[in-house]
Each structure stands twice: as structure tokens, then as C-alpha cells.
Design a protein around this motif. Structure first.
Motif, PDB file in Angstrom:
ATOM      1  N   ALA A 190      -0.841   4.486 -17.089  1.00  0.00           N
ATOM      2  CA  ALA A 190      -1.157   5.829 -16.592  1.00  0.00           C
ATOM      3  C   ALA A 190      -1.173   5.849 -15.068  1.00  0.00           C
ATOM      4  CB  ALA A 190      -2.503   6.292 -17.145  1.00  0.00           C
ATOM      5  N   ASP A 191      -1.711   4.792 -14.456  1.00  0.00           N
ATOM      6  CA  ASP A 191      -1.757   4.718 -13.004  1.00  0.00           C
ATOM      7  C   ASP A 191      -0.347   4.622 -12.423  1.00  0.00           C
ATOM      8  OD1 ASP A 191      -3.978   4.833 -11.128  1.00  0.00           O
ATOM      9  OD2 ASP A 191      -3.212   2.942 -10.347  1.00  0.00           O
ATOM     10  N   GLU A 192       0.474   3.775 -13.021  1.00  0.00           N
ATOM     11  CA  GLU A 192       1.853   3.624 -12.544  1.00  0.00           C
ATOM     12  C   GLU A 192       2.621   4.939 -12.655  1.00  0.00           C
ATOM     13  OE1 GLU A 192       3.401   0.350 -14.815  1.00  0.00           O
ATOM     14  OE2 GLU A 192       2.022  -1.069 -13.841  1.00  0.00           O
ATOM     15  N   MET A 193       2.436   5.665 -13.755  1.00  0.00           N
ATOM     16  CA  MET A 193       3.143   6.937 -13.926  1.00  0.00           C
ATOM     17  C   MET A 193       2.670   7.971 -12.895  1.00  0.00           C
ATOM     18  SD  MET A 193       5.430   6.411 -16.120  1.00  0.00           S
ATOM     19  CE  MET A 193       5.449   4.766 -15.403  1.00  0.00           C
ATOM     20  N   ALA A 194       1.374   7.973 -12.603  1.00  0.00           N
ATOM     21  CA  ALA A 194       0.851   8.896 -11.587  1.00  0.00           C
ATOM     22  C   ALA A 194       1.435   8.567 -10.220  1.00  0.00           C
ATOM     23  CB  ALA A 194      -0.672   8.827 -11.548  1.00  0.00           C
ATOM     24  N   ILE A 195       1.498   7.284  -9.893  1.00  0.00           N
ATOM     25  CA  ILE A 195       2.036   6.863  -8.603  1.00  0.00           C
ATOM     26  C   ILE A 195       3.520   7.216  -8.497  1.00  0.00           C
ATOM     27  CG2 ILE A 195       2.621   4.796  -7.250  1.00  0.00           C
ATOM     28  CD1 ILE A 195      -0.199   3.729  -8.197  1.00  0.00           C
ATOM     29  N   VAL A 196       4.276   6.982  -9.568  1.00  0.00           N
ATOM     30  CA  VAL A 196       5.697   7.343  -9.570  1.00  0.00           C
ATOM     31  C   VAL A 196       5.857   8.850  -9.361  1.00  0.00           C
ATOM     32  CG1 VAL A 196       7.731   7.553 -11.070  1.00  0.00           C
ATOM     33  CG2 VAL A 196       6.494   5.385 -10.937  1.00  0.00           C
ATOM     34  N   ARG A 197       5.057   9.620 -10.074  1.00  0.00           N
ATOM     35  CA  ARG A 197       5.184  11.080  -9.974  1.00  0.00           C
ATOM     36  C   ARG A 197       4.840  11.572  -8.563  1.00  0.00           C
ATOM     37  NH1 ARG A 197       2.600  15.575 -14.126  1.00  0.00           N
ATOM     38  NH2 ARG A 197       3.793  17.315 -13.297  1.00  0.00           N
ATOM     39  N   MET A 198       3.777  11.029  -7.973  1.00  0.00           N
ATOM     40  CA  MET A 198       3.398  11.448  -6.614  1.00  0.00           C
ATOM     41  C   MET A 198       4.447  11.004  -5.597  1.00  0.00           C
ATOM     42  SD  MET A 198      -0.781  11.081  -6.566  1.00  0.00           S
ATOM     43  CE  MET A 198      -0.918   9.461  -7.332  1.00  0.00           C
ATOM     44  N   ARG A 199       4.945   9.791  -5.740  1.00  0.00           N
ATOM     45  CA  ARG A 199       5.976   9.294  -4.824  1.00  0.00           C
ATOM     46  C   ARG A 199       7.249  10.128  -4.962  1.00  0.00           C
ATOM     47  NH1 ARG A 199       6.644   3.676  -6.037  1.00  0.00           N
ATOM     48  NH2 ARG A 199       8.061   4.410  -7.628  1.00  0.00           N
ATOM     49  N   ASP A 200       7.639  10.439  -6.196  1.00  0.00           N
ATOM     50  CA  ASP A 200       8.833  11.257  -6.417  1.00  0.00           C
ATOM     51  C   ASP A 200       8.682  12.649  -5.811  1.00  0.00           C
ATOM     52  OD1 ASP A 200      10.035   9.154  -7.709  1.00  0.00           O
ATOM     53  OD2 ASP A 200       9.879  10.022  -9.733  1.00  0.00           O
ATOM     54  N   ALA A 201       7.456  13.151  -5.760  1.00  0.00           N
ATOM     55  CA  ALA A 201       7.203  14.474  -5.173  1.00  0.00           C
ATOM     56  C   ALA A 201       7.229  14.425  -3.644  1.00  0.00           C
ATOM     57  CB  ALA A 201       5.857  15.010  -5.655  1.00  0.00           C
ATOM     58  N   GLY A 202       7.169  13.210  -3.072  1.00  0.00           N
ATOM     59  CA  GLY A 202       7.249  13.086  -1.619  1.00  0.00           C
ATOM     60  C   GLY A 202       6.043  12.466  -0.947  1.00  0.00           C
ATOM     61  N   ALA A 203       5.055  12.025  -1.732  1.00  0.00           N
ATOM     62  CA  ALA A 203       3.878  11.389  -1.144  1.00  0.00           C
ATOM     63  C   ALA A 203       4.199   9.949  -0.758  1.00  0.00           C
ATOM     64  CB  ALA A 203       2.708  11.405  -2.127  1.00  0.00           C
ATOM     65  N   VAL A 204       3.539   9.480   0.288  1.00  0.00           N
ATOM     66  CA  VAL A 204       3.581   8.068   0.640  1.00  0.00           C
ATOM     67  C   VAL A 204       2.410   7.412  -0.084  1.00  0.00           C
ATOM     68  CG1 VAL A 204       3.274   6.405   2.524  1.00  0.00           C
ATOM     69  CG2 VAL A 204       4.657   8.473   2.881  1.00  0.00           C
ATOM     70  N   ILE A 205       2.697   6.343  -0.809  1.00  0.00           N
ATOM     71  CA  ILE A 205       1.643   5.624  -1.532  1.00  0.00           C
ATOM     72  C   ILE A 205       1.224   4.441  -0.664  1.00  0.00           C
ATOM     73  CG2 ILE A 205       0.996   4.470  -3.676  1.00  0.00           C
ATOM     74  CD1 ILE A 205       1.878   7.455  -4.001  1.00  0.00           C
ATOM     75  N   THR A 206      -0.081   4.288  -0.473  1.00  0.00           N
ATOM     76  CA  THR A 206      -0.577   3.247   0.408  1.00  0.00           C
ATOM     77  C   THR A 206      -1.835   2.619  -0.182  1.00  0.00           C
ATOM     78  OG1 THR A 206      -1.035   2.757   2.741  1.00  0.00           O
ATOM     79  CG2 THR A 206      -1.995   4.792   1.853  1.00  0.00           C
ATOM     80  N   SER A 207      -2.371   1.649   0.538  1.00  0.00           N
ATOM     81  CA  SER A 207      -3.613   0.985   0.146  1.00  0.00           C
ATOM     82  C   SER A 207      -4.663   1.242   1.218  1.00  0.00           C
ATOM     83  CB  SER A 207      -3.386  -0.518  -0.009  1.00  0.00           C
ATOM     84  OG  SER A 207      -3.086  -1.088   1.257  1.00  0.00           O
ATOM     85  N   THR A 208      -5.897   0.927   0.896  1.00  0.00           N
ATOM     86  CA  THR A 208      -6.996   1.167   1.833  1.00  0.00           C
ATOM     87  C   THR A 208      -6.788   0.442   3.152  1.00  0.00           C
ATOM     88  OG1 THR A 208      -8.523   1.528   0.001  1.00  0.00           O
ATOM     89  CG2 THR A 208      -9.499   0.991   2.130  1.00  0.00           C
ATOM     90  N   ASN A 209      -6.547  -0.872   3.091  1.00  0.00           N
ATOM     91  CA  ASN A 209      -6.390  -1.633   4.334  1.00  0.00           C
ATOM     92  C   ASN A 209      -5.177  -1.165   5.126  1.00  0.00           C
ATOM     93  OD1 ASN A 209      -8.657  -3.143   3.801  1.00  0.00           O
ATOM     94  ND2 ASN A 209      -7.540  -4.904   3.024  1.00  0.00           N
ATOM     95  N   GLN A 210      -4.092  -0.859   4.434  1.00  0.00           N
ATOM     96  CA  GLN A 210      -2.879  -0.398   5.105  1.00  0.00           C
ATOM     97  C   GLN A 210      -3.132   0.927   5.821  1.00  0.00           C
ATOM     98  OE1 GLN A 210       0.614   0.718   2.642  1.00  0.00           O
ATOM     99  NE2 GLN A 210       1.646  -0.931   3.749  1.00  0.00           N
ATOM    100  N   LEU A 211      -3.821   1.843   5.169  1.00  0.00           N
ATOM    101  CA  LEU A 211      -4.126   3.144   5.776  1.00  0.00           C
ATOM    102  C   LEU A 211      -5.022   2.971   6.993  1.00  0.00           C
ATOM    103  CD1 LEU A 211      -6.299   5.741   5.886  1.00  0.00           C
ATOM    104  CD2 LEU A 211      -3.848   6.227   5.657  1.00  0.00           C
ATOM    105  N   ILE A 212      -6.055   2.152   6.868  1.00  0.00           N
ATOM    106  CA  ILE A 212      -6.978   1.945   7.986  1.00  0.00           C
ATOM    107  C   ILE A 212      -6.243   1.317   9.170  1.00  0.00           C
ATOM    108  CG2 ILE A 212      -9.036   0.677   8.756  1.00  0.00           C
ATOM    109  CD1 ILE A 212     -10.210   1.188   5.935  1.00  0.00           C
ATOM    110  N   ALA A 213      -5.350   0.367   8.909  1.00  0.00           N
ATOM    111  CA  ALA A 213      -4.564  -0.240   9.989  1.00  0.00           C
ATOM    112  C   ALA A 213      -3.655   0.798  10.649  1.00  0.00           C
ATOM    113  CB  ALA A 213      -3.740  -1.406   9.449  1.00  0.00           C
ATOM    114  N   GLU A 214      -3.096   1.697   9.853  1.00  0.00           N
ATOM    115  CA  GLU A 214      -2.228   2.738  10.418  1.00  0.00           C
ATOM    116  C   GLU A 214      -3.001   3.663  11.347  1.00  0.00           C
ATOM    117  OE1 GLU A 214       0.601   6.496   9.099  1.00  0.00           O
ATOM    118  OE2 GLU A 214       0.379   4.804   7.733  1.00  0.00           O
ATOM    119  N   ILE A 215      -4.187   4.097  10.916  1.00  0.00           N
ATOM    120  CA  ILE A 215      -4.924   5.017  11.792  1.00  0.00           C
ATOM    121  C   ILE A 215      -5.524   4.287  12.997  1.00  0.00           C
ATOM    122  CG2 ILE A 215      -5.326   6.780  10.024  1.00  0.00           C
ATOM    123  CD1 ILE A 215      -8.166   5.789   9.720  1.00  0.00           C
TER     124      ILE A 215
END
Length: 193
Positions: free
Chosen positions: A146-171
Motif C-alpha cells: 500500500a505504501d509503495e502504491m501511494a508513493i508511485v501514485r504521488m510521484r506519477d502526479a508530480g510530487a518529489v518523494i524524499t526522506s526526513t534527513n534528505q529534506l532537512i539537508a535540503e532546507i
């Protein structure tokens, strides 16, 4: 790197980090998901990122929001959007108004569960012209599939999928800056907990 999310241009939405709902997640451990969600809240508080909290039916099986959020983001917790069962938070007029009131077009989203409470507002935000990053490990779904399908659907819609540490490093972008130092402390505390 283009389109960097920063404390000056992004807002954060933390959707349904409720004790009961989080207990339904099987794709990530409760403690890891909680740690990541609280790290995001601490990062937002430390750098002044506008943050909107929301919950659904707190008096039912979903339960209350994580109590730690009240300590980290007291004003946001007090002003959280209490939804009466609306699945897509963006169709709740109060939530949509709160998102718009941030004045930001770059939106960081973490929610529980990814396959219900995160996927639909993310798709709606993208349809409305927002740039969206989904912090997938600060949420989860009942099953890995279910998690993988949600991530695929959000990514296909145009969202960037990230992780907590990756996001914090980006900001942060640079650990030697004032915000970078604050965010490095958030990560170090997260690893120590």
C-alpha cells in the motif's frame, strides 16, 4: 540544483499524526515514523517554516495528535485544523484556507497514512499548482505494498518523494549557517533518540 526548498519559500503540512492512525501503519515502525515526524516539526520550529497541523476525528479510533507536537509547535497545535472525517484534507475549506494563508507555493507534506491521508491532498496540491515534496518516512501505510502504491501514485502526479534527513539537508544547504546549525542539531538529536 534548481527549485530548492528553503525556510524562506516552503511551508510544511503535517497530516494526521494521530496515535490511533499511526498504530495502523505496518510499512515502518511506529517509533521510526514518530521520530521522523517530530524531527520535521522541530526543523520547522527551528527555522520558522510556516506549518499547518491537521487531524481527523480525534475523539474516535484515530485518537489525538502526538502530544509532543504541542510542545514543539504550540501555536500550530492550538490552531490545528480539526477535520470531521474528510479524507482529502485539501477539500476541507479550513485546511485549504490555512495552506493558502502560508503564502508559499512549495509545500512539504508528511502524513499518516500515506495511502489515504497523504496521497489525496498531495495530488490536489499539485493540481492547484503547488510544488510538493512528500517526506515518505514521516508517514506510512498499513502494508508495504500500500505504501509503495501511494508513493508511485504521488510521484506519477508530480510530487518529489524524499526522506526526513534528505529534506532537512535540503532546507539547510549549509551546516555552517545559523539555520544549518539549528537543523544539524535536529538531525543529531534524532539519531540519539
Amino acid at each position: 540544483m534548481k527549485n530548492i526548498f528553503t525556510p524562506e519559500n516552503a511551508a510544511m503540512l503535517l497530516i494526521d499524526h494521530q496515535i490511533g492512525t499511526m498504530g495502523w501503519v505496518g510499512s515502518i515502525s511506529f517509533e521510526a515514523m514518530k521520530k521522523n515526524a517530530l524531527m520535521l516539526a522541530k526543523a520547522a520550529a527551528a527555522t520558522g517554516i510556516p506549518t499547518v497541523l491537521t487531524s481527523s476525528m480525534e475523539e474516535h479510533a484515530q485518537g489525538p495528535l502526538l502530544s509532543e507536537l504541542k510542545d514543539i509547535l504550540p501555536t500550530e497545535f492550538e490552531n490545528r485544523i480539526l477535520r470531521a472525517g474528510i479524507v482529502n484534507a485539501m477539500t476541507d475549506p479550513n485546511f485549504a484556507k490555512a495552506v493558502e494563508a502560508t503564502g508559499r507555493k512549495k509545500i512539504i507534506v508528511a502524513g499518516v497514512t500515506n495511502d489515504v491521508c497523504t496521497v489525496y491532498p498531495v495530488i490536489t496540491l499539485i493540481e492547484q499548482g503547488y510544488e510538493v515534496q512528500v517526506v515518505a518516512d514521516a508517514g506510512g501505510s498499513p502494508t508495504q505494498f500500500a505504501d509503495e502504491m501511494a508513493i508511485v501514485r504521488m510521484r506519477d502526479a508530480g510530487a518529489v518523494i524524499t526522506s526526513t534527513n534528505q529534506l532537512i539537508a535540503e532546507i539547510a544547504q549549509d551546516w555552517s549557517t545559523e539555520n544549518g546549525s539549528k537543523l544539524l542539531n535536529v538531525i543529531v538529536e534524532g539519531f540519539q533518540s
